[in-house]
Scaffold this active site. Structure first.
Site, PDB file in Angstrom:
ATOM      1  N   ASP A  10       0.875  -1.163   0.000  1.00  0.00           N
ATOM      2  CA  ASP A  10       0.000   0.000   0.000  1.00  0.00           C
ATOM      3  C   ASP A  10       0.923   1.228   0.000  1.00  0.00           C
ATOM      4  O   ASP A  10       2.099   1.119   0.345  1.00  0.00           O
ATOM      5  CB  ASP A  10      -0.864  -0.051   1.274  1.00  0.00           C
ATOM      6  CG  ASP A  10      -1.697   1.192   1.451  1.00  0.00           C
ATOM      7  OD1 ASP A  10      -2.351   1.616   0.474  1.00  0.00           O
ATOM      8  OD2 ASP A  10      -1.703   1.757   2.569  1.00  0.00           O
ATOM      9  N   ASP A  12      -0.093   5.074   0.918  1.00  0.00           N
ATOM     10  CA  ASP A  12      -0.331   6.029   2.004  1.00  0.00           C
ATOM     11  C   ASP A  12      -0.236   5.321   3.354  1.00  0.00           C
ATOM     12  O   ASP A  12      -1.013   4.407   3.634  1.00  0.00           O
ATOM     13  CB  ASP A  12      -1.729   6.656   1.865  1.00  0.00           C
ATOM     14  CG  ASP A  12      -1.872   7.477   0.594  1.00  0.00           C
ATOM     15  OD1 ASP A  12      -0.966   8.252   0.285  1.00  0.00           O
ATOM     16  OD2 ASP A  12      -2.906   7.350  -0.092  1.00  0.00           O
ATOM     17  N   ALA A 116      -5.318   2.686  -3.246  1.00  0.00           N
ATOM     18  CA  ALA A 116      -6.605   3.238  -3.666  1.00  0.00           C
ATOM     19  C   ALA A 116      -6.449   4.637  -4.252  1.00  0.00           C
ATOM     20  O   ALA A 116      -7.374   5.183  -4.849  1.00  0.00           O
ATOM     21  CB  ALA A 116      -7.536   3.316  -2.452  1.00  0.00           C
TER      22      ALA A 116
HETATM   23  C1  BG6 Z   1      -5.831   5.820   0.168  1.00  0.00           C
HETATM   24  C2  BG6 Z   1      -5.866   6.696   1.409  1.00  0.00           C
HETATM   25  O1  BG6 Z   1      -4.556   5.317  -0.029  1.00  0.00           O
HETATM   26  O2  BG6 Z   1      -6.212   6.585  -0.987  1.00  0.00           O
HETATM   27  C3  BG6 Z   1      -7.225   7.367   1.563  1.00  0.00           C
HETATM   28  O3  BG6 Z   1      -5.571   5.914   2.550  1.00  0.00           O
HETATM   29  C4  BG6 Z   1      -7.578   8.121   0.279  1.00  0.00           C
HETATM   30  O4  BG6 Z   1      -7.192   8.235   2.668  1.00  0.00           O
HETATM   31  C5  BG6 Z   1      -7.517   7.176  -0.913  1.00  0.00           C
HETATM   32  O5  BG6 Z   1      -8.877   8.680   0.369  1.00  0.00           O
HETATM   33  C6  BG6 Z   1      -7.819   7.862  -2.230  1.00  0.00           C
HETATM   34  O6  BG6 Z   1      -6.835   8.814  -2.509  1.00  0.00           O
HETATM   35  P1  BG6 Z   1      -6.905   9.893  -3.663  1.00  0.00           P
HETATM   36  O7  BG6 Z   1      -5.498  10.424  -3.721  1.00  0.00           O
HETATM   37  O8  BG6 Z   1      -7.283   9.176  -4.924  1.00  0.00           O
HETATM   38  O9  BG6 Z   1      -7.922  10.911  -3.282  1.00  0.00           O
HETATM   39 MG    MG Z   2      -2.760   3.134   3.608  1.00  0.00          MG
END
Ligand code: BG6
Ligand code: MG
Length: 223
Positions: A10, A12, A116
């Site tokens: 992953d 973030d 994600a």
């Molecule tokens: C995930 C994060 O990795 O990505 C979430 O933990 C975040 O907090 C999600 O909402 C989507 O991210 P983005 O950058 O597409 O808005």
């Molecule tokens: Mg994460």
């Protein structure tokens, strides 16, 4: 006993600490809408897609919005977020993350990113580690959010490695559940209180090495 042939990370909270930027941008949006939420509430947003995060936040504020309004709000938050990540530097890679991914590669273990976030490519490029992953599956390539295993299964498929031979590294409970749902082992990055379903929990990638990783080969695929 399934040999470990690939590690799927992953982004973030595992490779970089962008959770704080997501938090600041969502908080600013909530404040503009006339309410606030706590850092404790923010835990529920980890690993959750952009639109699903917005739905949770609007729920906390007791607000109902149309689909068009939601698109606008999410775009507003994302513009602030992109502004923040555009200033990221390699110093924001979490301790041990780069070294561990490099160690995997040296040990002949394939590497993938499974996130994600639709901003994954920008972040990887900003912190200078886009070359470390054999495959990148991000929010632009998946339609089902974690705990659905889609993101990790696509990663495994692109690497050409069966799920039972993959290990997922995740800081969110939804991500550990996604790994389990996909028939993969997992390492939780964070606290055992939250991530107890993982095969192993460590506080960061600086607390794991190839030897410890190999010990997981003896554990069941489902924790
Ligand atoms: C995930 C994060 O990795 O990505 C979430 O933990 C975040 O907090 C999600 O909402 C989507 O991210 P983005 O950058 O597409 O808005
Ligand atoms: Mg994460």
């Amino acid at each position: 006993m399934n040999k470990i042939l690939a590690c799927i990370f992953d982004l973030d909270g595992v490779i970089v600490d962008t959770a704080v930027y997501h938090y600041r941008a969502w908080k600013r949006l909530a404040n503009e809408l006339g309410f606030d939420f706590t850092e404790h509430d923010n835990e529920k947003l980890k690993g959750v897609s952009r639109m699903a995060s917005l739905d949770l936040i609007l729920g906390w504020g007791g607000l109902a919005k149309t689909q068009m309004e939601k698109e606008e709000l999410a775009a507003r938050k994302n513009a602030w977020y992109v502004d923040m990540i555009s200033q990221m530097t390699p110093a924001e890679i979490l301790p041990g993350a780069k070294e561990f991914v490099e160690a995997c590669k040296s040990a002949g273990i394939k590497t993938a990113l499974g996130s994600a976030s639709k901003n994954s490519a920008t972040i990887l490029e900003k912190v200078g580690i886009d070359h470390l992953f054999d495959v990148v599956i991000d929010g632009n390539k998946v339609s089902k959010p974690k705990p659905d295993p889609e993101v990790f299964l696509k990663g495994a498929e692109a690497l050409g490695v069966p799920p039972a031979n993959c290990v997922v590294f995740e800081d969110a409970i939804a991500g550990i559940e996604a790994a389990i749902n996909g028939g993969m082992r997992s390492v939780g990055i964070g606290s055992p209180d939250v991530l107890g379903k993982a095969n192993l929990v460590v506080s960061g990638l600086d607390k794991i090495n190839i030897e410890k990783l190999k010990e997981l080969e003896a554990s069941d695929v489902t924790a």
